[in-house]
Motif scaffolding. Structure first.
Motif, short mmCIF file in Angstrom:
data_model
loop_
_atom_site.label_atom_id
_atom_site.label_comp_id
_atom_site.label_asym_id
_atom_site.label_seq_id
_atom_site.Cartn_x
_atom_site.Cartn_y
_atom_site.Cartn_z
N LYS A 629 0.83 -1.21 0.00
CA LYS A 629 0.00 0.00 0.00
C LYS A 629 0.87 1.25 0.00
CE LYS A 629 -3.79 -2.09 2.67
NZ LYS A 629 -4.42 -2.10 4.00
N ALA A 630 1.91 1.25 0.83
CA ALA A 630 2.78 2.42 0.94
C ALA A 630 3.48 2.69 -0.39
CB ALA A 630 3.81 2.20 2.05
N ILE A 631 3.97 1.61 -1.03
CA ILE A 631 4.71 1.78 -2.28
C ILE A 631 3.75 2.22 -3.40
CG2 ILE A 631 6.03 0.54 -4.06
CD1 ILE A 631 7.23 -1.10 -1.73
N GLN A 632 2.55 1.64 -3.44
CA GLN A 632 1.58 2.04 -4.45
C GLN A 632 1.16 3.50 -4.26
OE1 GLN A 632 -0.79 -1.93 -4.15
NE2 GLN A 632 -1.24 -1.14 -6.18
N TYR A 633 1.03 3.90 -3.00
CA TYR A 633 0.72 5.31 -2.70
C TYR A 633 1.84 6.22 -3.23
CZ TYR A 633 1.05 9.50 0.24
OH TYR A 633 1.21 10.78 0.68
N ILE A 634 3.09 5.83 -2.96
CA ILE A 634 4.24 6.65 -3.39
C ILE A 634 4.28 6.77 -4.92
CG2 ILE A 634 6.77 6.56 -3.60
CD1 ILE A 634 5.77 7.81 -1.03
N ILE A 635 4.06 5.64 -5.61
CA ILE A 635 4.07 5.67 -7.09
C ILE A 635 2.95 6.58 -7.59
CG2 ILE A 635 3.67 4.29 -9.17
CD1 ILE A 635 4.95 1.91 -7.61
N SER A 636 1.75 6.39 -7.05
CA SER A 636 0.59 7.16 -7.53
C SER A 636 0.77 8.66 -7.32
CB SER A 636 -0.68 6.70 -6.81
OG SER A 636 -0.96 5.36 -7.14
N ILE A 637 1.31 9.08 -6.17
CA ILE A 637 1.39 10.51 -5.87
C ILE A 637 2.61 11.16 -6.52
CG2 ILE A 637 2.70 10.47 -3.71
CD1 ILE A 637 -0.46 12.58 -4.55
N HIS A 638 3.65 10.34 -6.81
CA HIS A 638 4.82 10.92 -7.49
C HIS A 638 4.51 11.27 -8.94
CE1 HIS A 638 7.65 10.07 -4.23
NE2 HIS A 638 8.53 10.77 -4.91
#
Length: 836
Positions: A629-638
């Motif tokens: 979840k954390a990594i997908q959040y980082i990819i999506s917001i970057h």
């Protein structure tokens, strides 16, 4: 039963202990170099994000924009503080785990037996070590029973070596393992003066191997860093072409590079693992390597020992069967005179100083029932250690009048095999064993010998034996063990029982414990006779593996691993060591487990409660899911940050520098804690333990998951760029457009962190999972945004203007549309019945 200390072994006095410690030091290897504040600071300052911030700060100083430069330096302090906080949390968690890993040691001091922390052993101490314990100092044996040592840690030789007080075989060394028996050791060397200390071998010096997930994350971050460098050069070139301003071009390039670099991901991984291990420690599960937390959630097969793992390991004596009388006795009839010989020989065949629960019980029954205690009158003068498949052991005692006692006990099959009995009697006894075993009882055969002379045969099986009878123990299943196995099966995990006990007893206990398909059983000698293909079929099909010895246990574990299973091996005995070491997750029992088992295992359950393993598996699944979840959040917001910085420049829009480093670093300061602190604290979603385990070969993000994150990021980008163009079309200034774009992105970031709490359940369902850190970070973000928009000094610094309520509503609406479409996707998945 307490250890009987021989009267001539007194040990050191308190004064002598202090003197020895002053002269020879503590029992510790040289401590590793402690990190100074300067080295910690230098490590933090090597981070790529901080190097970028320094570069941007210097450029601002050169062009005379001291306010921006000051903000960048403050950002450096903030990023460093967050990094230091995370590093410190992880370090403290790991230090707490290390402290729990230090074992206690038994010593004799002033004639009394006491347990002390191992680092408090001093030269001259009388150290007691017994089967399954690690030897924690160098010394000489002054007293022993049936004592053998595995010295492979020093010599590489895997076979055990028998040792005694005999001058040629009396030296033992720190770091080696007691495989059988008991010894009292006079300590000669401690700490760095031991042979192990001189070699310089220590657990701290062994480099931990990177897990598959760590390698995948490193590869992903490295790829993103390369993309960042390429885009940095491209932006610099394009900007310089348009402006012929080198410093401004570098500034724009560095802004974009900062937006591309996903430095939050490795920090998040370290934080998740260290804090996951620390939280499990508070539950009574000690993790030796933090990366094992990740593997726990992937467990597909649990291989468990029976005694002490499924059962209580209390070994209550239920029956005594006397062969001469052909009669079975139970409590309270153990004091019957007819049982004197059977109890006598059962006790004499045990260790003089017992450590096994069954032998402790036999000594206690002897003490309670015999009119005269002969234990001090007879001395052990020859012994045959526990060996054979199945095993037996024989002890030879003699008193000062040269009267002998030769007693043997072991697996009932082997005692019958060596006893002088007609074959039809042996068959009758085998049926009796089967009847006892069918009720879940553990049976030991007892025999005596009348061998004269001192020319003892090499093998105990060659002695002439008279069969005396059986001692029958009951080791009941642990309370609540059925519910534990129900949870294991519900989680899609298979169970195999691997034990040295016989098939009938194991089948009965397994059935009582709620283990499924307990009829399928195979013995160790059969396992070792199978071809590779047959073995693969057997380990898939069979559930009970009985009469297993160390090599057979290891063979089963390795065969399961070859099938692609993720194997957790549970054990507490010396013979479990090789299998514990070979399994993906070796699980030792902390209370009744031997130290050999604890050393070989990667995880220790402190109170021997098997339910703690379920907690560990659940924690592993929660942590792995939250990392994703954390990594997908980082990819999506970057993605929207990168494209909002670059597209206006590449497409020649009216305000090409809509974001400066100030805005990007503000977003980074929000995203870092959200990624590594908030998501780490996210509770486990419901039904997580009703899913099948993930495969170890799965990448942490498959293409479907990665594409979902990319689509999320691109749709947020569309929303942000729409608000940009809409505001420009309305005649908005650069400051006003920046305020609208910045606010929309902040709102989108908050909503994304909320909707990505689950990729299956709705946003409203996720609210049931309390996460106060998420609430705190969200409120702090909104307050900071309000300050940036409505406090004149902050608004001027960020080059934005205040927004009307209608404009805030517009930004919120666009952010909601850009993010909350994902709720519709999740609803569609649930309607289709797609599993989480």
């Amino acid at each position: 039963m307490p250890i009987n200390i021989p009267s001539h072994l007194v040990g050191l006095s308190e004064t002598e202990v202090l003197s020895a410690r002053e002269k020879f030091g503590a029992n510790q290897l040289e401590a590793g170099k402690k990190s100074t504040w300067l080295s910690l600071l230098l490590d933090i300052l090597k981070e790529p994000m901080l190097i970028l911030l320094f570069a941007i700060s210097i450029i601002y100083v050169i062009i005379g924009d001291y306010g921006e430069a000051l903000f960048m330096f403050l950002a450096i302090v903030a990023v460093s503080a967050i990094s230091f906080y995370q590093d410190n949390r992880s370090k403290k968690a790991l230090e707490a785990l290390e402290k729990l890993n230090e074992p206690l040691s038994k010593v004799i001091r002033s004639g009394k037996l006491m347990e002390i922390p191992t680092h408090e052993i001093v030269v001259g101490d009388l150290l007691i070590t017994e089967e399954g314990k690690m030897i924690n100092a160098d010394g000489r044996i002054v007293h022993s029973n049936d004592f053998s040592v595995n010295e492979s840690a020093l010599t590489g030789e895997s076979l055990s070596v028998f040792k005694s007080s005999d001058a040629d075989h009396n030296e033992v060394y720190s770091g080696t393992l007691a495989v059988s028996g008991l010894a009292v050791i006079a300590v000669d060397h401690v700490g760095k003066d031991t042979r192990l200390g001189k070699i310089g071998t220590s657990i701290a010096g062994i480099k931990e191997e990177a897990s598959p997930l760590q390698l995948q994350i490193r590869k992903f971050v490295r790829t993103m860093a390369i993309i960042g460098i390429v885009i940095f050069l491209l932006v610099c070139a394009v900007n310089y072409y348009h402006t012929v301003d080198l410093l401004q071009s570098l500034l724009n390039g560095l802004t974009l590079a900062m937006s591309v670099l996903p430095e939050e991901i490795p920090v998040a991984f370290t934080t998740f693992m260290a804090l996951g291990a620390w939280k499990l420690m508070r539950e009574g599960v000690i993790i030796k390597r933090s990366s094992i937390v990740e593997t726990l959630g992937s467990t597909t097969v649990i291989c468990t020992d029976k005694t002490g793992t499924i059962t209580e390991n209390t070994m209550q004596l239920k029956y005594l069967y006397d062969y001469q009388l052909d009669k079975t006795y139970e409590e309270p009839d153990f004091g019957h005179p007819d049982l004197a010989q059977l109890i006598d020989y059962a006790m004499w065949s045990s260790e003089p100083v017992p450590f096994d629960p069954m032998e402790k019980t036999l000594h206690r029954i002897y003490q309670e029932t015999q009119q005269q205690d002969q234990r001090k009158a007879f001395q052990l003068f020859h012994e045959y250690p526990l060996e054979g498949k199945p095993p037996m052991m024989t002890h030879l005692f003699q008193n000062e009048n040269q009267k002998r006692i030769i007693a043997s006990k072991g697996a009932p099959e082997v005692i019958l095999q060596v006893a002088d009995l007609p074959e039809e009697e042996k068959d009758r006894m085998r049926q009796l064993i089967k009847d006892f075993g069918g009720q879940g009882y553990r049976v030991l055969g007892v025999a005596k010998s009348n061998f004269a002379g001192d020319d003892f045969p090499e093998k105990q099986q060659d002695l002439p034996f008279e069969f005396l009878g059986f001692v029958v123990f009951y080791d009941p299943p642990k309370q609540g063990i059925q519910q534990v196995f129900e949870q294991i099966y519900a989680a899609g995990i298979k169970v195999k029982v691997i034990t040295g006990d016989n098939t009938d007893t194991t089948r009965s206990i397994a059935t009582q414990a709620g283990i499924q398909h307990a009829a399928d059983a195979i013995e160790g000698k059969e396992v070792m006779g199978l071809s590779a293909n047959q073995l693969q079929a057997v380990v898939e099909e069979k559930v009970l593996f009985t009469r297993m010895f160390p090599d057979a246990k290891l063979t089963v574990v390795n065969a399961l691993k070859q099938q692609g299973e993720v194997v957790a091996m549970l054990g507490d005995g010396v013979n479990d060591g090789p299998a514990l070491k070979a399994a993906h997750i070796g699980v030792a029992m902390g209370s009744k487990g031997t130290e050999i088992a604890k050393v070989a295992a990667s995880l220790v359950i402190t109170n021997d409660d098997l339910e703690k393993l379920i907690i560990g598996i659940a924690a592993g699944r929660r942590i792995y899911t939250n990392i994703k979840k954390a990594i997908q959040y980082i990819i999506s917001i970057h993605i929207p940050i990168i494209l909002t910085v670059s597209l206006p420049l590449f497409l020649g829009w009216v305000y090409p520098q809509i974001f400066t480093p100030v805005h990007v670093i503000f977003l980074e300061l929000i995203m870092g804690p959200t990624c590594s602190i908030v998501y780490e604290n996210e509770p486990m979603e419901k039904n997580t333990m009703l899913q099948k385990p993930r495969r170890m070969t799965d990448t942490f993000l498959n293409w479907k998951e990665l594409s979902i994150s990319i689509v999320q990021g691109l749709i947020i980008t569309l929303g942000v760029l729409f608000i940009y163009q809409w505001n420009v079309q309305q005649g908005g200034s650069e400051e006003h457009t920046r305020a609208m774009v910045f606010t929309t992105l902040i709102f989108a970031n908050i909503l994304l962190s909320l909707t990505n709490r689950s990729f299956y359940y709705s946003l409203f369902e996720s609210f049931k999972n309390k996460n106060w850190l998420l609430v705190g970070v969200t409120i702090a973000t909104l307050l900071l945004l309000a300050g940036i928009l409505y406090i004149p000094a902050m608004a001027s610094f960020f080059n934005v203007t205040g927004l009307k309520i209608s404009e805030l509503a517009m930004a919120g609406l666009i952010a909601a549309v850009s993010v909350l479409w994902f709720e519709g996707y999740k609803f569609w998945r649930r309607r289709r019945g797609v599993r989480q």
